[in-house]
Write a protein that holds these residues in place. Structure first.
Motif, PDB file in Angstrom:
ATOM      1  N   TRP A   5       1.819  -1.159 -10.427  1.00 24.12           N
ATOM      2  CA  TRP A   5       1.186  -0.993  -9.130  1.00 24.12           C
ATOM      3  C   TRP A   5       1.536  -2.213  -8.303  1.00 24.12           C
ATOM      4  CZ3 TRP A   5      -4.005   1.843  -8.674  1.00 24.12           C
ATOM      5  CH2 TRP A   5      -4.072   2.892  -9.607  1.00 24.12           C
ATOM      6  N   ILE A  18       2.160   0.868  -3.663  1.00 28.96           N
ATOM      7  CA  ILE A  18       3.377   1.479  -4.180  1.00 28.96           C
ATOM      8  C   ILE A  18       3.145   1.704  -5.670  1.00 28.96           C
ATOM      9  CG2 ILE A  18       5.844   1.196  -4.586  1.00 28.96           C
ATOM     10  CD1 ILE A  18       5.930  -0.618  -2.133  1.00 28.96           C
ATOM     11  N   VAL A  20       4.661   2.834  -9.138  1.00 30.53           N
ATOM     12  CA  VAL A  20       5.962   2.962  -9.787  1.00 30.53           C
ATOM     13  C   VAL A  20       5.790   3.647 -11.142  1.00 30.53           C
ATOM     14  CG1 VAL A  20       8.029   1.755 -10.573  1.00 30.53           C
ATOM     15  CG2 VAL A  20       6.707   0.849  -8.639  1.00 30.53           C
ATOM     16  N   VAL A  25       8.713   7.107  -7.707  1.00 28.45           N
ATOM     17  CA  VAL A  25       7.925   6.069  -7.035  1.00 28.45           C
ATOM     18  C   VAL A  25       7.118   6.736  -5.925  1.00 28.45           C
ATOM     19  CG1 VAL A  25       8.030   3.965  -5.630  1.00 28.45           C
ATOM     20  CG2 VAL A  25       9.629   4.282  -7.533  1.00 28.45           C
ATOM     21  N   ARG A  27       5.131   5.795  -2.541  1.00 30.86           N
ATOM     22  CA  ARG A  27       4.948   4.728  -1.559  1.00 30.86           C
ATOM     23  C   ARG A  27       4.285   5.292  -0.312  1.00 30.86           C
ATOM     24  NH1 ARG A  27       8.152   5.894   2.487  1.00 30.86           N
ATOM     25  NH2 ARG A  27      10.289   6.700   2.214  1.00 30.86           N
ATOM     26  N   ARG A  81      13.565   6.729  -8.504  1.00 27.71           N
ATOM     27  CA  ARG A  81      13.551   5.306  -8.840  1.00 27.71           C
ATOM     28  C   ARG A  81      14.725   4.563  -8.206  1.00 27.71           C
ATOM     29  NH1 ARG A  81      10.261   3.312 -13.313  1.00 27.71           N
ATOM     30  NH2 ARG A  81      11.500   1.452 -12.925  1.00 27.71           N
ATOM     31  N   GLU A  84      14.889   5.059  -1.726  1.00 23.97           N
ATOM     32  CA  GLU A  84      13.638   5.043  -0.977  1.00 23.97           C
ATOM     33  C   GLU A  84      13.475   6.286  -0.109  1.00 23.97           C
ATOM     34  OE1 GLU A  84      13.195   1.470   1.244  1.00 23.97           O
ATOM     35  OE2 GLU A  84      13.135   0.166  -0.524  1.00 23.97           O
ATOM     36  N   GLN A 125       0.537   9.443 -11.744  1.00 25.68           N
ATOM     37  CA  GLN A 125       0.333   8.261 -10.920  1.00 25.68           C
ATOM     38  C   GLN A 125      -0.869   8.438  -9.994  1.00 25.68           C
ATOM     39  OE1 GLN A 125       2.050   5.379 -11.349  1.00 25.68           O
ATOM     40  NE2 GLN A 125       2.918   6.506 -13.059  1.00 25.68           N
TER      41      GLN A 125
END
Length: 207
Positions: A5, A18, A20, A25, A27, A81, A84, A125
């Motif tokens: 985190w 964010i 991970v 990921v 975000r 991963r 972005e 997550q």
């Protein structure tokens, strides 16, 4: 396992995080994500099980209601991963701070779909963030009865089916399906002791 985190903008639960995971990921969403999201928001296969799939709004208009939606919603862009680029959107909607509950929603574009475990990773997550980061007690969702892949994904993450709302879901093709209601409680999610130990370990990691 729950990933790293990273606090992206200050301390406290109000700051964007964010998350991970092992495969993806999560975000904070930004307005600059609109072009990437627009590429899959109009893909019929991607939006088949989304209510908005029938109206196909432009990504910019859709994002306007999601960016900076805290504290009503906690919404994230889903990326791989290695990039972005926003390949999906997920989050916890309608955060009820009194009853400590929220609705989980997720949609992934073609790049992240296909039985690779990306959806399950993103859901895990969100559960970690909701139960330990936001101190929620109950996280629920609804999905169409014929959306078999989503139901399997949610079951792997620990959700249990609680009931069915008959013919409530209207698909993008105009077909009605039962809406399967699923939920998971904090004390069901991987066990309270495991959660406490894992959360403390994550908190001690350097950003």
């Amino acid at each position: 396992s729950v990933g790293d985190w990273v606090n992206a903008a200050g301390d406290g639960p109000e700051a964007p995080l964010i998350l991970v995971g092992d495969r993806v990921v999560l975000r904070p969403l930004v307005r600059a994500d609109a072009p990437a999201i627009d590429a899959w928001l109009h893909d019929p296969e991607t939006t088949r099980w989304m209510v908005l799939g029938r109206t196909a709004p432009c990504a910019e208009a859709w994002l306007a209601g999601l960016v900076n939606a805290w504290p009503h919603h906690a919404v994230f862009a889903v990326t791989s991963r290695s990039s972005e680029k926003a390949e999906g959107v997920c989050g916890l909607w309608d955060l009820d701070w009194l009853q400590r509950r929220a609705e989980l929603r997720i949609v992934l574009g073609r790049f992240l779909r296909g039985g690779q475990g990306n959806g399950t990773d993103a859901v895990r997550q969100l559960l970690a963030y909701g139960f330990r980061g936001l101190d929620l007690y109950r996280i629920w969702l609804g999905t169409a009865s014929d959306n078999v892949l989503a139901r399997r994904c949610f079951a792997r993450a620990g959700f249990q089916e609680e009931g069915v709302r008959r013919r409530e879901f209207l698909s993008a093709e105009g077909v009605r399906y039962d809406n399967v209601m699923m939920a998971i409680l904090r004390d069901e999610w991987r066990g309270g002791a495991v959660l406490r130990d894992e959360w403390e370990a994550l908190q001690s990691k350097p950003a």
